[in-house]
Design a protein around this motif. Structure first.
Motif, PDB file in Angstrom:
ATOM      1  N   CYS A 118     141.558  43.178  92.133  1.00 30.26           N
ATOM      2  CA  CYS A 118     141.706  43.025  93.583  1.00 30.26           C
ATOM      3  C   CYS A 118     140.731  43.963  94.303  1.00 30.26           C
ATOM      4  CB  CYS A 118     143.134  43.331  94.028  1.00 30.26           C
ATOM      5  SG  CYS A 118     144.315  42.052  93.597  1.00 30.26           S
ATOM      6  N   VAL A 125     142.041  36.260 101.526  1.00 24.56           N
ATOM      7  CA  VAL A 125     141.460  35.891 100.228  1.00 24.56           C
ATOM      8  C   VAL A 125     142.252  36.529  99.094  1.00 24.56           C
ATOM      9  CG1 VAL A 125     139.381  35.974  98.798  1.00 24.56           C
ATOM     10  CG2 VAL A 125     139.188  35.626 101.272  1.00 24.56           C
ATOM     11  N   GLN A 143     145.565  34.642  98.539  1.00 27.07           N
ATOM     12  CA  GLN A 143     145.427  33.438  97.724  1.00 27.07           C
ATOM     13  C   GLN A 143     145.228  33.790  96.253  1.00 27.07           C
ATOM     14  OE1 GLN A 143     142.200  31.214  99.410  1.00 27.07           O
ATOM     15  NE2 GLN A 143     143.259  30.811 101.357  1.00 27.07           N
ATOM     16  N   HIS A 144     144.451  34.844  95.996  1.00 23.77           N
ATOM     17  CA  HIS A 144     144.204  35.272  94.620  1.00 23.77           C
ATOM     18  C   HIS A 144     145.503  35.716  93.943  1.00 23.77           C
ATOM     19  CE1 HIS A 144     142.085  36.940  91.201  1.00 23.77           C
ATOM     20  NE2 HIS A 144     142.627  38.126  91.424  1.00 23.77           N
TER      21      HIS A 144
END
Length: 644
Positions: free
Chosen positions: A379, A486, A489-490
């Motif tokens: 991340c 983003v 969603q990951h």
């Protein structure tokens, strides 16, 4: 066999040799780091000397302040001692003169450093030598420093060289001592111990001065003149230099501490000296009590970090008649926190620091632990830095359940220290043991659609001993992920993969929920657009009402003018001659002027109406085609009403 043995011996020899070489490399690297650190300090010192600008926040300035405490304390302690105890001055005259002029050189160097020490102006360090020098020369500190270095030693030519009192002006450099002690107090890791040590140092200097003055007063009155003064030095016991100082110091300590029986004074000078000492003793006692009280308060605050509201909890348990077993568990929990220095209120301790410093501290403490979680691997670093501020430390006692099967999951847990067991519903059967670095409950905080478990716990997890965990709540994670779409969603994709491996992901339900979410999103957009249209319609209605009020006011003014004109007296024609004709001409001109004024008012009103129409059209265009038509119609109606 012999060859194999020789081969093993050779291999072991090379392994030992390689291990020794690696050890030497590590040791050499450590020594190299130390040498690099020393070189950096030396380079900074050299840079300060060459450039001539000193940053007061750097290490060099702090070290220099510590060095300057030596000549300051030397003058504060030795000058009065040499003045009152002549034997000390005479026996070590060469030593004192050498130290005196070394201290003067250090004072002169300190003045040079002060003239080149930068200061902050609007947050920027001023490094202009001329400006720094000008600022120092105009300051009051420069005047004190200059007076402290006046060559009063030339008075030795007038008086005896054994008169060190001529150097009393060196006391004016004492202002540097306060700055040095304040810097040391803010830097030390043990501020309470430093405060007590500083107080004891002040008391020592005060008793030292009082001892010197007591001996000087005894010599003035006469040694051995009565029981209060110092005994006669003709006696061998009291003739020693060390005995003189120690006796006077003991006598002064007795007065200041009011411990022991001191001889009663007999002369007026002795009474005045005792009165002054007793008054100073009261101040000393008050300062000691106050400083010790502050230290105790600080220690209590430190204990409150490990014992949050301990006394209140105990009072509450007693007042509610809680069982002894439960009270013992609470007490054991507090004892574990205190003995092992476990802190559960880290956020409260660091809340006074800037957010950037809080983040750096939290990253250095918690980031390695957070990076072990599977869903947070790979991340963004900024996301992890935001999450570490949300981690809450928790401590669980032996046999305490962290979560139970079927409970709704509101947070996930990361094991920092300790062991936990996954047990069956009966509490006896053990399925697995979790240790340092393991985590659980990460799926429940992501709220993934299609999760058959419904964000509920699927296992019973119990602490075997005392366990330290970090918890991350669902609310904190959602707040952080709202700024990182983003990453959101990951993480959800990783969570779906984990649920798919576990076989508890319903893809059809996920698709249905996705369609439902789209409909909900559309409804939310429609509601927001409707709210926007309603607010704009309300603005148009308010503008129409304001224009109506203006038109009503103008109509009332016109009616009043018409009434005034009807009430004017009629002027008879003829008989008055030219004078009446002139009056009629003037009245006609006035009426024409009024008519022209009315026409100008009408033109002004029409212009205002056109401006309102333009504004309505602009607003209508900004709100869409439908809103533009409605705005134009409303503005046209308002314009028609104004023109009518």
């Amino acid at each position: 066999m012999e060859k194999e043995g020789d081969t093993k011996i050779t291999r072991n020899h090379w392994q030992r040799l390689i291990g020794w070489r690696q050890t030497q490399k590590v040791t050499g690297q450590g020594e190299d780091k130390k040498e690099v650190g020393k070189k950096d300090i030396f380079q900074k010192f050299k840079k300060n000397l060459t450039e001539g600008i000193i940053d007061p926040s750097e290490e060099f300035y702090y070290v220099w302040l510590q060095v300057m405490t030596i000549p300051i304390f030397y003058n504060a302690v030795i000058i009065i001692c040499r003045t009152c105890f002549e034997q000390i001055q005479i026996n070590f005259l060469g030593v004192w003169l050498t130290l005196d002029y070394l201290a003067d050189l250090m004072f002169a160097a300190d003045m040079v450093i002060k003239s080149r020490t930068g200061y902050l102006e609007q947050g920027i360090l001023i490094q202009d030598k001329a400006q720094l020098k000008k600022r120092y020369l105009r300051s009051f500190i420069f005047k004190l420093d200059l007076c402290s270095l006046l060559p009063t030693d030339l008075l030795y030519l007038c008086f005896d060289i054994n008169t060190p009192l001529v150097r009393v002006n060196r006391f004016l450099h004492m202002t540097r001592l306060g700055e040095a002690l304040d810097r040391m107090e803010t830097r030390t890791s043990y501020p309470n111990t430093f405060r007590i040590s500083k107080l004891m140092l002040y008391i020592f200097v005060l008793i030292h001065w009082n001892a010197c003055l007591y001996f000087a007063l005894s010599k003035y009155i006469g040694l051995g003149a009565d029981r209060w003064v110092y005994p006669n030095a003709s006696r061998p016991v009291f003739n020693s230099m060390r005995r003189q100082y120690f006796y006077c110091f003991w006598f002064s300590a007795q007065i200041f501490t009011t411990v022991g029986d001191t001889p009663l004074p007999n002369r007026e000078e002795e009474y005045l000296f005792m009165i002054a000492d007793l008054l100073i003793a009261v101040l000393v006692f008050a300062s000691i009590v106050g400083n010790v009280g502050n230290v105790i308060t600080n220690l209590r605050d430190r204990d409150n970090v490990f014992f949050p509201n301990h006394e209140l909890v105990k009072v509450y348990l007693r007042s509610r008649h809680i069982s002894k077993d439960l009270r013992k568990r609470v007490s054991d929990w507090y004892q574990h926190l205190y003995i092992n220095k476990k802190i559960t209120r880290e956020n409260e301790i660091l809340k006074q620091l800037p957010v950037q410093l809080q983040t750096e501290i939290a990253v250095s403490v918690h980031l390695p632990t957070l990076s072990k979680v599977t869903i947070f691997q790979n991340c963004e670093k900024s996301l992890l830095e935001e999450l570490v501020l949300k981690l809450t430390p928790q401590v669980y006692s032996p046999g305490e359940y962290v979560c139970k099967k079927g409970d709704v999951g509101h947070e996930m847990y990361i094991i920092k220290e300790g062991k936990l067991e996954v047990v069956a519903d009966d509490g006896v059967t053990q399925y697995a043991v979790l240790s340092d670095g393991n985590f659980f409950g990460e799926i429940s905080i992501l709220n993934i659609k299609g999760n058959k478990s419904g964000n509920r716990r699927t296992a019973n997890i119990r602490s075997i001993g005392h366990s330290d965990l970090f918890s991350l709540s669902k609310e904190d994670l959602s707040v952080v992920l709202s700024e990182f779409p983003v990453a959101k969603q990951h993480l959800e994709e990783k969570g779906r993969q984990i649920l798919t491996k576990m076989g508890i992901l319903d893809e059809s339900a996920e698709g249905q929920q996705t369609a439902t979410e789209k409909v909900e999103i559309k409804l939310d957009r429609l509601e927001s657009n409707l709210d926007t249209l309603q607010t704009k319609l309300a603005r148009l209605m308010s503008e129409v009402e304001s224009s109506n009020r203006k038109m009503q006011g103008r109509v009332e003014l016109l009616e009043l003018e018409v009434d005034e004109m009807d009430q004017l007296p009629l002027v008879e024609l003829g008989g008055e001659g030219e004078g009446d004709g002139k009056l009629d001409g003037n009245a006609g001109e006035e009426r024409r002027g009024e008519g022209v004024g009315r026409e100008e008012d009408r033109e002004r009103e029409e212009a205002e109406g056109e401006e309102e129409v333009g504004e309505g059209r602009a607003k209508g265009q900004g709100n869409g085609d439908n809103e533009g038509k409605e705005g134009d119609e409303g503005c046209r109606e308002s314009t028609k009403e104004e023109t009518e």
